[in-house]
Design a protein around this motif. Structure first.
Motif, PDB file in Angstrom:
ATOM      1  N   GLY A 247       0.725  -1.152   0.002  1.00 12.41           N
ATOM      2  CA  GLY A 247      -0.312   0.189  -0.179  1.00 12.41           C
ATOM      3  C   GLY A 247       0.571   1.146  -0.399  1.00 12.41           C
ATOM      4  N   ALA A 248      -0.286   2.313   0.011  1.00 10.87           N
ATOM      5  CA  ALA A 248       0.662   3.749   0.206  1.00 10.87           C
ATOM      6  C   ALA A 248       1.748   4.378  -1.061  1.00 10.87           C
ATOM      7  CB  ALA A 248       1.947   3.934   1.775  1.00 10.87           C
ATOM      8  N   TYR A 249       1.002   3.130  -2.363  1.00  7.21           N
ATOM      9  CA  TYR A 249       1.501   3.997  -4.223  1.00  7.21           C
ATOM     10  C   TYR A 249       0.650   4.934  -4.562  1.00  7.21           C
ATOM     11  CZ  TYR A 249      -2.375   0.942  -4.869  1.00  7.21           C
ATOM     12  OH  TYR A 249      -3.808   0.310  -4.972  1.00  7.21           O
ATOM     13  N   ASP A 250       0.150   5.458  -4.411  1.00  6.60           N
ATOM     14  CA  ASP A 250      -0.493   5.707  -5.618  1.00  6.60           C
ATOM     15  C   ASP A 250      -0.394   7.985  -4.967  1.00  6.60           C
ATOM     16  OD1 ASP A 250      -1.274   5.236  -7.464  1.00  6.60           O
ATOM     17  OD2 ASP A 250      -3.018   5.016  -6.769  1.00  6.60           O
ATOM     18  N   PRO A 251       0.324   8.754  -5.601  1.00  8.22           N
ATOM     19  CA  PRO A 251       0.308   8.585  -7.169  1.00  8.22           C
ATOM     20  C   PRO A 251       1.433   8.173  -7.403  1.00  8.22           C
ATOM     21  CG  PRO A 251       0.868  11.114  -6.603  1.00  8.22           C
ATOM     22  CD  PRO A 251       0.389  10.263  -5.524  1.00  8.22           C
ATOM     23  N   ARG A 252       1.369   7.411  -8.346  1.00  6.56           N
ATOM     24  CA  ARG A 252       2.950   6.963  -8.896  1.00  6.56           C
ATOM     25  C   ARG A 252       4.433   7.474  -9.466  1.00  6.56           C
ATOM     26  NH1 ARG A 252       4.259   3.895  -6.617  1.00  6.56           N
ATOM     27  NH2 ARG A 252       5.276   1.949  -7.705  1.00  6.56           N
ATOM     28  N   TRP A 253       4.042   8.885 -10.150  1.00  6.60           N
ATOM     29  CA  TRP A 253       5.005   9.831 -10.087  1.00  6.60           C
ATOM     30  C   TRP A 253       5.963  10.290  -9.168  1.00  6.60           C
ATOM     31  CZ3 TRP A 253       5.032  15.118  -8.465  1.00  6.60           C
ATOM     32  CH2 TRP A 253       4.217  15.084  -8.302  1.00  6.60           C
ATOM     33  N   PHE A 254       4.795  10.481  -7.927  1.00  3.51           N
ATOM     34  CA  PHE A 254       5.319  10.890  -6.939  1.00  3.51           C
ATOM     35  C   PHE A 254       5.441   9.574  -6.121  1.00  3.51           C
ATOM     36  CE2 PHE A 254       5.978  12.334  -2.565  1.00  3.51           C
ATOM     37  CZ  PHE A 254       5.709  14.116  -2.874  1.00  3.51           C
ATOM     38  N   MET A 255       4.698   8.327  -5.771  1.00  4.29           N
ATOM     39  CA  MET A 255       5.951   7.610  -4.880  1.00  4.29           C
ATOM     40  C   MET A 255       6.696   6.271  -5.341  1.00  4.29           C
ATOM     41  SD  MET A 255       3.916   7.989  -1.668  1.00  4.29           S
ATOM     42  CE  MET A 255       3.479   9.616  -1.442  1.00  4.29           C
ATOM     43  N   SER A 256       6.254   6.428  -6.555  1.00  6.02           N
ATOM     44  CA  SER A 256       6.733   4.409  -7.027  1.00  6.02           C
ATOM     45  C   SER A 256       8.543   4.435  -6.992  1.00  6.02           C
ATOM     46  CB  SER A 256       6.936   4.946  -8.300  1.00  6.02           C
ATOM     47  OG  SER A 256       7.576   5.595  -9.316  1.00  6.02           O
ATOM     48  N   ALA A 257       9.348   5.267  -6.356  1.00  2.00           N
ATOM     49  CA  ALA A 257      10.625   5.209  -5.980  1.00  2.00           C
ATOM     50  C   ALA A 257      10.635   4.001  -4.962  1.00  2.00           C
ATOM     51  CB  ALA A 257      11.513   7.002  -6.382  1.00  2.00           C
TER      52      ALA A 257
END
Length: 324
Positions: A247-257
């Motif tokens: 969990g805690a993955y959206d938005p991907r542009w901010f969180m993916s790393a």
């Protein structure tokens, strides 16, 4: 500038001031990026509270058993050893009691029902992982050994002067007694407690090996290139059970790393060679934009896409008990 937590020579993941994730996507985000996220947020509405039926753990387990407490807090019981991962019994994941994310699910094990805790695995210093109030309670009651990546031991000693700590870099090994050992392993994340100390303490995951079986606890991590997880599997071998964030993955542009999504969590399970896995880091604190129930749904879909039986990787609800 001086690092207040750790002073040491430059290494493959430390530049002399800050730690970093070598060869992986950048986790630092600018104020402009943060404001872009916050001003444009389309966060799903979470329930104020989700009922949790408390469970009573055994005092001692000969085999391998994991009980999900909530968020990333789990009780690992193996070969008579009782270990907690990132214990948080506080109502908020925050430096203050009056603000910050409030928990939606109560801890599945009441604090006074915990067995004697032998060791605590602390992955990094974010407030939803390193909860000083809970750690003080554990120290007063059981004085467990607190195993953590470099620099977090300084934070612990500031608040608990006589705490027992074992701190190390990635791939450090510590003996827990009774033929049990724990290894600190890489994760793709970052750290900060004050806003002025970004990446000055190290982050990581753990592999716990015992005569009853082995457990991989990922802590917080993005997937990135996947190199860290393949290295864990290659260097330490397959594990019986993996505790992996979903969990805690959206938005991907901010969180993916910094935070993997459920599809990437399945890849981590396969990379480390886990026989079984439990999804953690979802459903307790509303930290990002996805709906509360989305991570288990996406996990189910990802497993089907890989032809993996759902029972091999289940979303850990508070009170979930998994035998290794």
């Amino acid at each position: 500038m001086r690092n207040p937590y750790w002073q040491g020579p430059a290494t493959s993941n430390f530049d002399g001031l800050r730690f970093f994730n070598p060869g992986e996507p950048e986790t630092d985000r600018s104020l402009r990026q943060l404001l872009r996220w916050q001003w444009g947020r389309k966060a799903a509405k979470w329930p104020r509270q989700v009922p949790v039926a408390p469970v009573m753990p055994a005092r001692y387990v000969d085999g391998l058993r994991v009980t999900v407490v909530g968020h990333v807090t789990t009780l690992i019981q193996a070969a008579g050893l009782n270990v907690l991962t990132d214990p948080v019994w506080s109502d908020r994941a925050s430096p203050v009691r009056f603000a910050g994310p409030r928990r939606v699910t109560a801890p599945a094990i009441r604090f006074h029902d915990l067995p004697k805790i032998d060791a605590v695995l602390l992955s990094h210093n974010h407030y939803d992982h390193l909860d000083v109030a809970t750690l003080k309670r554990l120290h007063r009651r059981d004085a467990p050994l607190m195993v953590t990546p470099l620099g977090n031991d300084t934070i612990l000693r500031k608040h608990i002067p006589d705490v027992r700590t074992a701190a190390g870099d990635w791939w450090s090994r510590f003996d827990l007694g009774g033929q049990a050992e724990v290894h600190i392993v890489p994760a793709n994340h970052w750290s900060s407690r004050t806003g002025r100390d970004r990446r000055m303490a190290l982050w990581g995951g753990f592999v716990l090996r015992t005569p009853a079986g082995s457990v991989y606890f990922a802590g917080d991590t993005g997937y990135g290139t996947g190199a860290a997880f393949r290295a864990i599997g290659e260097r330490l071998g397959a594990c019986d059970l993996a505790l992996i964030p979903i969990g805690a993955y959206d938005p991907r542009w901010f969180m993916s790393a910094q935070h993997c999504d459920p599809e990437e969590a399945v890849r981590i399970m396969l990379d480390v060679g886990a026989k079984k896995a439990v999804g953690i880091h979802w459903g307790t604190f509303s930290l990002t934009d996805e709906a509360r129930e989305e991570p288990p749904q996406r996990l189910h879909t990802a497993l089907a896409a890989h032809g993996i039986a759902p029972a091999r990787f289940e979303a850990g609800h508070p009170g979930t008990v998994v035998e290794g």
